[in-house]
Design a protein around this motif. Structure first.
Motif, PDB file in Angstrom:
ATOM      1  N   UNK A  47       0.078  -1.796   9.593  1.00 57.02           N
ATOM      2  CA  UNK A  47       0.234  -3.236   9.670  1.00 57.02           C
ATOM      3  C   UNK A  47       0.687  -3.705  11.040  1.00 57.02           C
ATOM      4  N   UNK A  48       1.611  -2.957  11.659  1.00 57.64           N
ATOM      5  CA  UNK A  48       2.104  -3.336  12.979  1.00 57.64           C
ATOM      6  C   UNK A  48       1.011  -3.277  14.033  1.00 57.64           C
ATOM      7  N   UNK A  49       0.116  -2.305  13.905  1.00 52.65           N
ATOM      8  CA  UNK A  49      -0.965  -2.138  14.884  1.00 52.65           C
ATOM      9  C   UNK A  49      -2.229  -2.907  14.504  1.00 52.65           C
ATOM     10  N   UNK A  50      -2.287  -3.435  13.284  1.00 58.31           N
ATOM     11  CA  UNK A  50      -3.454  -4.181  12.846  1.00 58.31           C
ATOM     12  C   UNK A  50      -4.665  -3.314  12.562  1.00 58.31           C
ATOM     13  N   UNK A  51      -4.439  -2.074  12.093  1.00 59.22           N
ATOM     14  CA  UNK A  51      -5.546  -1.142  11.857  1.00 59.22           C
ATOM     15  C   UNK A  51      -5.505  -0.645  10.412  1.00 59.22           C
ATOM     16  N   UNK A  52      -6.597  -0.007  10.004  1.00 52.99           N
ATOM     17  CA  UNK A  52      -6.662   0.629   8.694  1.00 52.99           C
ATOM     18  C   UNK A  52      -6.421   2.123   8.858  1.00 52.99           C
ATOM     19  N   UNK A  63       0.774  -1.237   0.000  1.00 49.78           N
ATOM     20  CA  UNK A  63       0.000   0.000   0.000  1.00 49.78           C
ATOM     21  C   UNK A  63       0.806   1.288   0.000  1.00 49.78           C
ATOM     22  N   UNK A  64       2.067   1.252   0.420  1.00 46.44           N
ATOM     23  CA  UNK A  64       2.819   2.495   0.618  1.00 46.44           C
ATOM     24  C   UNK A  64       2.930   3.310  -0.654  1.00 46.44           C
ATOM     25  N   UNK A  65       3.149   2.647  -1.784  1.00 52.83           N
ATOM     26  CA  UNK A  65       3.371   3.368  -3.039  1.00 52.83           C
ATOM     27  C   UNK A  65       2.128   4.116  -3.509  1.00 52.83           C
ATOM     28  N   UNK A  66       0.955   3.754  -3.001  1.00 49.79           N
ATOM     29  CA  UNK A  66      -0.274   4.424  -3.407  1.00 49.79           C
ATOM     30  C   UNK A  66      -0.478   5.746  -2.668  1.00 49.79           C
ATOM     31  N   UNK A  67       0.262   5.962  -1.596  1.00 44.73           N
ATOM     32  CA  UNK A  67       0.127   7.180  -0.801  1.00 44.73           C
ATOM     33  C   UNK A  67       0.711   8.358  -1.572  1.00 44.73           C
ATOM     34  N   UNK A  68       0.093   9.539  -1.509  1.00 44.07           N
ATOM     35  CA  UNK A  68       0.629  10.686  -2.257  1.00 44.07           C
ATOM     36  C   UNK A  68       1.977  11.176  -1.768  1.00 44.07           C
ATOM     37  N   UNK A  69       2.342  10.858  -0.535  1.00 46.03           N
ATOM     38  CA  UNK A  69       3.643  11.272  -0.012  1.00 46.03           C
ATOM     39  C   UNK A  69       4.622  10.113  -0.102  1.00 46.03           C
ATOM     40  N   UNK A  70       5.803  10.317  -0.706  1.00 50.07           N
ATOM     41  CA  UNK A  70       6.763   9.222  -0.826  1.00 50.07           C
ATOM     42  C   UNK A  70       7.360   8.782   0.505  1.00 50.07           C
ATOM     43  N   UNK A  71       7.231   9.614   1.527  1.00 51.70           N
ATOM     44  CA  UNK A  71       7.794   9.272   2.830  1.00 51.70           C
ATOM     45  C   UNK A  71       6.733   8.895   3.859  1.00 51.70           C
ATOM     46  N   UNK A  72       5.611   9.581   3.871  1.00 50.77           N
ATOM     47  CA  UNK A  72       4.545   9.220   4.797  1.00 50.77           C
ATOM     48  C   UNK A  72       3.954   7.863   4.454  1.00 50.77           C
ATOM     49  N   UNK A 113      -6.640   3.416   1.191  1.00 52.50           N
ATOM     50  CA  UNK A 113      -6.680   2.808   2.518  1.00 52.50           C
ATOM     51  C   UNK A 113      -5.431   1.959   2.702  1.00 52.50           C
ATOM     52  N   UNK A 114      -4.744   2.151   3.809  1.00 48.25           N
ATOM     53  CA  UNK A 114      -3.532   1.403   4.120  1.00 48.25           C
ATOM     54  C   UNK A 114      -3.876   0.233   5.030  1.00 48.25           C
TER      55      UNK A 114
END
Length: 319
Positions: free
Chosen positions: A249-254, A231-240, A270-271
């Motif tokens: 993923x670590x917290x098990x949440x969306x 999912x990270x690459x779909x985010x508009x920020x390359x770092x966020x 959605x991540x």
């Protein structure tokens, strides 16, 4: 004392100072830099990228140069060198204030004071709070904790390990400029372009280290890596993107989805949507604790990398 040990002792002392003292209520060095950058903007602002490049060079370059001069002045004294590094680290990191603000909002939500949480949310992030319910506020807080773990702690430590005091001050200057002029408003779309792009570059290594450490320190390492990759690459920020996906993923949440900034609505991906659940108020505390673990690990990684690199360099020179 070698420069690697100066950084090790100074960075550890600076993080301890942040833990014990937090940010000062008045006279914070970052706020002073913000006022100076604002004054420079008043002189230089034009609706043109070139003037924005000059603004970024003057402000960020000036902060790094100030750090270089101060570091050179105190170099003969081991104690002063460590003290300067500690002071610079304390000035640029903000982990304690981040945790404090997140917990204030969390306590308000736990008490059912949604309106109080809405009033407090702008202290932490730039969302429009009036459109958010309790769970929406909690999601915004978790996302802000994730992103600011990278921006306010890990990224600074990375550049401190690379460049000492100039690296610490320069990174914080770039990050602050991005917050001031890097957003895509009509006024800053051109003028803030350079600050935004430089922040993307400066934040790249810290964001990836934060994502890795969130996977290591979180409760679901495989879930963190899976969400990051998917999912990270779909985010508009390359770092966020990597940071928020790994935290999700670590917290098990969306995380992610529809957001509102200054009246502008964004529909973000959605991540961790495949396996994560909706964020709940209790997840704020879980995110804060994960952030704190990541920060401590980042200190160890950056100090270790600095010591290891220095040791290899010395062996290379004597071989």
């Amino acid at each position: 004392m070698r420069a690697d040990r100066v950084f090790a002792y100074g960075a550890a002392a600076g993080l301890l100072g942040d833990l014990l003292l937090g940010d000062p209520r008045r006279g914070h060095p970052v706020a002073a830099f913000g006022r100076a950058a604002g004054a420079v903007e008043k002189v230089l602002w034009r609706d043109h990228r070139g003037w924005g490049v000059l603004h970024t060079a003057v402000c960020a370059g000036g902060a790094a140069a100030l750090g270089a001069v101060a570091q050179h002045v105190v170099r003969p004294s081991r104690t002063a060198s460590v003290a300067l590094t500690a002071a610079a680290t304390w000035a640029v990191v903000g982990g304690t204030s981040l945790a404090r603000e997140a917990r204030v909002i969390g306590r308000a939500l736990e008490a059912g004071d949604v309106e109080g949480a809405r009033e407090r949310l702008p202290h932490l992030c730039g969302r429009d709070p009036q459109s958010l319910d309790a769970d929406g506020i909690a999601r915004a807080v978790v996302e802000s904790v994730a992103e600011n773990t990278s921006d306010a702690v890990v990224g600074a430590l990375v550049w401190g390990a690379v460049g000492g005091v100039p690296g610490l001050l320069g990174f914080r200057a770039v990050n602050t400029l991005d917050a001031m002029v890097g957003h895509r408003s009509p006024k800053y779309r051109r003028y803030g372009w350079a600050s935004a792009r430089l922040d993307d570059v400066a934040g790249w290594p810290g964001a990836r280290l934060t994502a890795v450490l969130a996977a290591v320190a979180g409760g679901d390492p495989r879930g963190a890596v899976r969400a990051w990759r998917a999912d990270a690459a779909q985010h508009p920020s390359p770092n966020a993107g990597p940071v928020e996906a790994s935290f999700a993923g670590a917290l098990g949440v969306r995380l992610g989805g529809t957001l509102s900034y200054g009246g502008r609505v964004e529909h973000r991906p959605v991540l961790n949507g495949a396996t994560g659940r909706a964020v709940r108020v209790a997840d704020i505390e879980r995110a804060v604790r994960l952030s704190q673990r990541v920060s401590r690990l980042a200190l160890g990684v950056c100090v270790g990398a600095r010591l290891l690199t220095r040791g290899r360099f010395r062996r290379g020179r004597t071989s």
